[in-house]
Design an enzyme around this catalytic site. Structure first.
Site, PDB file in Angstrom:
ATOM      1  N   ASP A   1       7.481  36.911  -7.561  1.00  0.00           N
ATOM      2  CA  ASP A   1       6.898  35.515  -8.409  1.00  0.00           C
ATOM      3  C   ASP A   1       5.352  35.233  -8.117  1.00  0.00           C
ATOM      4  OD1 ASP A   1       9.819  35.542  -8.216  1.00  0.00           O
ATOM      5  OD2 ASP A   1       9.693  33.357  -8.386  1.00  0.00           O
TER       6      ASP A   1
ATOM      7  N   ASP B   1       8.480  36.055 -13.461  1.00  0.00           N
ATOM      8  CA  ASP B   1       8.012  34.759 -13.057  1.00  0.00           C
ATOM      9  C   ASP B   1       6.366  34.519 -13.046  1.00  0.00           C
ATOM     10  OD1 ASP B   1      10.394  33.774 -13.234  1.00  0.00           O
ATOM     11  OD2 ASP B   1      10.505  32.822 -11.407  1.00  0.00           O
TER      12      ASP B   1
ATOM     13  N   ARG C   1      21.678  26.209  -8.601  1.00  0.00           N
ATOM     14  CA  ARG C   1      20.740  26.065  -9.548  1.00  0.00           C
ATOM     15  C   ARG C   1      21.014  25.743 -11.029  1.00  0.00           C
ATOM     16  NH1 ARG C   1      15.968  29.433  -8.195  1.00  0.00           N
ATOM     17  NH2 ARG C   1      16.123  30.747  -6.472  1.00  0.00           N
TER      18      ARG C   1
ATOM     19  N   ASN D   1      13.394  34.359 -14.782  1.00  0.00           N
ATOM     20  CA  ASN D   1      14.067  33.424 -15.523  1.00  0.00           C
ATOM     21  C   ASN D   1      12.879  32.505 -16.286  1.00  0.00           C
ATOM     22  OD1 ASN D   1      13.565  32.770 -12.509  1.00  0.00           O
ATOM     23  ND2 ASN D   1      14.432  30.731 -12.989  1.00  0.00           N
ATOM     24  N   HIS D   2      11.745  32.373 -15.434  1.00  0.00           N
ATOM     25  CA  HIS D   2      10.564  31.468 -16.176  1.00  0.00           C
ATOM     26  C   HIS D   2      10.136  32.214 -17.509  1.00  0.00           C
ATOM     27  CE1 HIS D   2      10.131  27.839 -13.563  1.00  0.00           C
ATOM     28  NE2 HIS D   2      10.835  28.727 -12.669  1.00  0.00           N
TER      29      HIS D   2
ATOM     30  N   HIS E   1      14.887  40.724 -11.324  1.00  0.00           N
ATOM     31  CA  HIS E   1      14.186  39.528 -10.882  1.00  0.00           C
ATOM     32  C   HIS E   1      14.973  38.711  -9.817  1.00  0.00           C
ATOM     33  CE1 HIS E   1      11.790  35.865 -10.612  1.00  0.00           C
ATOM     34  NE2 HIS E   1      12.812  35.203 -10.974  1.00  0.00           N
TER      35      HIS E   1
ATOM     36  N   HIS F   1      12.654  35.792  -7.111  1.00  0.00           N
ATOM     37  CA  HIS F   1      13.098  34.502  -7.589  1.00  0.00           C
ATOM     38  C   HIS F   1      13.157  33.459  -6.422  1.00  0.00           C
ATOM     39  CE1 HIS F   1      15.783  32.427  -9.880  1.00  0.00           C
ATOM     40  NE2 HIS F   1      16.721  32.643  -9.375  1.00  0.00           N
TER      41      HIS F   1
ATOM     42  N   ASP G   1       4.278  29.130 -15.193  1.00  0.00           N
ATOM     43  CA  ASP G   1       4.953  27.790 -14.844  1.00  0.00           C
ATOM     44  C   ASP G   1       4.305  27.588 -13.369  1.00  0.00           C
ATOM     45  OD1 ASP G   1       6.243  27.142 -17.198  1.00  0.00           O
ATOM     46  OD2 ASP G   1       7.917  28.097 -16.749  1.00  0.00           O
ATOM     47  N   ARG G   2       4.596  26.203 -13.054  1.00  0.00           N
ATOM     48  CA  ARG G   2       4.206  25.599 -11.519  1.00  0.00           C
ATOM     49  C   ARG G   2       2.657  25.637 -11.204  1.00  0.00           C
ATOM     50  NH1 ARG G   2       9.120  23.086  -9.975  1.00  0.00           N
ATOM     51  NH2 ARG G   2      10.786  24.552  -9.896  1.00  0.00           N
TER      52      ARG G   2
ATOM     53  N   HIS H   1       3.870  32.890 -10.669  1.00  0.00           N
ATOM     54  CA  HIS H   1       3.812  31.393 -10.958  1.00  0.00           C
ATOM     55  C   HIS H   1       2.422  31.004 -11.258  1.00  0.00           C
ATOM     56  CE1 HIS H   1       8.269  30.585 -11.212  1.00  0.00           C
ATOM     57  NE2 HIS H   1       8.147  30.923 -10.053  1.00  0.00           N
TER      58      HIS H   1
END
Length: 315
Positions: A62, A90, A219, A122-123, A172, A246, A93-94, A64
């Site tokens: 990730d 990923d 989650r 997943n993002h 992932h 992840h 995001d963030r 991000h």
């Protein structure tokens, strides 16, 4: 066949220009994003759900949207075409630079399609990116949601796992109770938004756990899976181990299930406050793994520097 044989010289030159600009944190125009996404879709739609990767390769977890840390990663690992990459998803995001981060990853994929492999996290989802920052960042930087729509449409084309030299399985996130073999995964229909449940969702959401068997994930999507599950999947598919991303891990990488599963996380000081190291994994021609750790590389004056608390007895 070289990469320039696959691309026209004009396309290669234009992509080199895009990459140079993105390496300086300069956004692509909306028109250029549209063209980049179109070319990337053409490449990705020919790749199987579990896309094959050859060694040597450097695996990235990730990131991000932490663009400056991706630049630090390239300083450590080199960049394509000198280094082959497998990105485990990923991208967005963030972090504050999701747009620049995903654009440099996509540009490298299109420029060097045989040397850069990208899979879905997943993002990489319309729903998740509307909650965790990418949608709002696109609106802020472009004034409309057009770029968000182009890129999230492209996400539907991403493979959902990779396999390195037919021996290292790289999703992932993890495994699924509905998938016993890699050929099961290749039979899934992937060209859609990530479902809320089912095998494709599980590959992008599940986590290894100390408890055996399958468990309910905290989650709210995917499952937890025990060492028995990991070992059975490895045995059934003739693998050495599973490499996934992840999960935030404090040292950037973490072996679990007695060497059956390793997590690689490549966003240092995650969310600009977690204080964790990041890592990438260099896999050589003999499938030997070397983990390279690195710290957060904030833009000067950004306020995202790692704050290390000093115990009272040192003051």
């Amino acid at each position: 066949m070289g990469e320039k044989d696959i691309l026209s010289l004009a396309d290669a030159s234009e992509l080199d220009n895009h990459i140079n600009n993105l390496m300086e944190c300069k956004l692509l125009s909306e028109e250029d994003v549209e063209a980049l996404c179109k070319k990337c879709k053409e490449i990705l739609e020919t790749e199987p759900n579990v896309t094959p990767v050859s060694c040597p390769v450097t695996v990235v977890g990730d990131v991000h949207g932490q663009y400056h840390d991706v630049m630090e990663l390239f300083k450590i690992a080199g960049t394509a075409p000198g280094t082959n990459f497998l990105f485990l998803g990923d991208y967005v995001d963030r972090g504050y630079y999701s747009v620049e981060t995903v654009q440099i990853v996509l540009a490298l994929k299109v420029r060097y399609p045989k040397r850069v492999t990208i899979i879905r996290g997943n993002h990489e989802s319309r729903q998740i990116t509307q909650v965790y920052g990418f949608y709002d960042e696109c609106l802020r930087k472009y004034g409309t949601a057009n770029v968000w729509k182009m890129i999230t449409d492209l996400f539907d084309f991403l493979p959902i796992a990779a396999i390195v030299d037919n021996q290292l399985f790289c999703p992932h996130a993890g495994l699924s109770p509905g998938l016993n073999t890699i050929s099961n995964i290749d039979q899934l229909s992937r060209f859609e938004e990530v479902p809320h449940e089912g095998p494709m969702c599980d590959l992008l959401w599940s986590d290894p756990d100390e408890r055996p068997g399958w468990g309910i994930s905290p989650r709210g999507a995917g499952y937890t899976f025990g060492q028995d599950v990991s070992e059975q999947f490895i045995h059934t598919n003739g693998l050495k181990f599973i490499m996934r991303a992840h999960q935030l891990v404090s040292d950037g990488y973490c072996w679990v299930h007695e060497g059956s599963v390793v997590t690689v996380f490549s966003a240092p000081n995650y969310c600009y406050r977690c204080g964790n190291l990041a890592a990438i994994c260099e896999i050589d021609e003999n499938l030997n793994c070397k983990f390279l750790q690195f710290e957060h590389a904030p833009p000067r004056g950004s306020g995202t520097e790692v704050k290390r608390m000093v115990p009272d007895y040192f003051l």
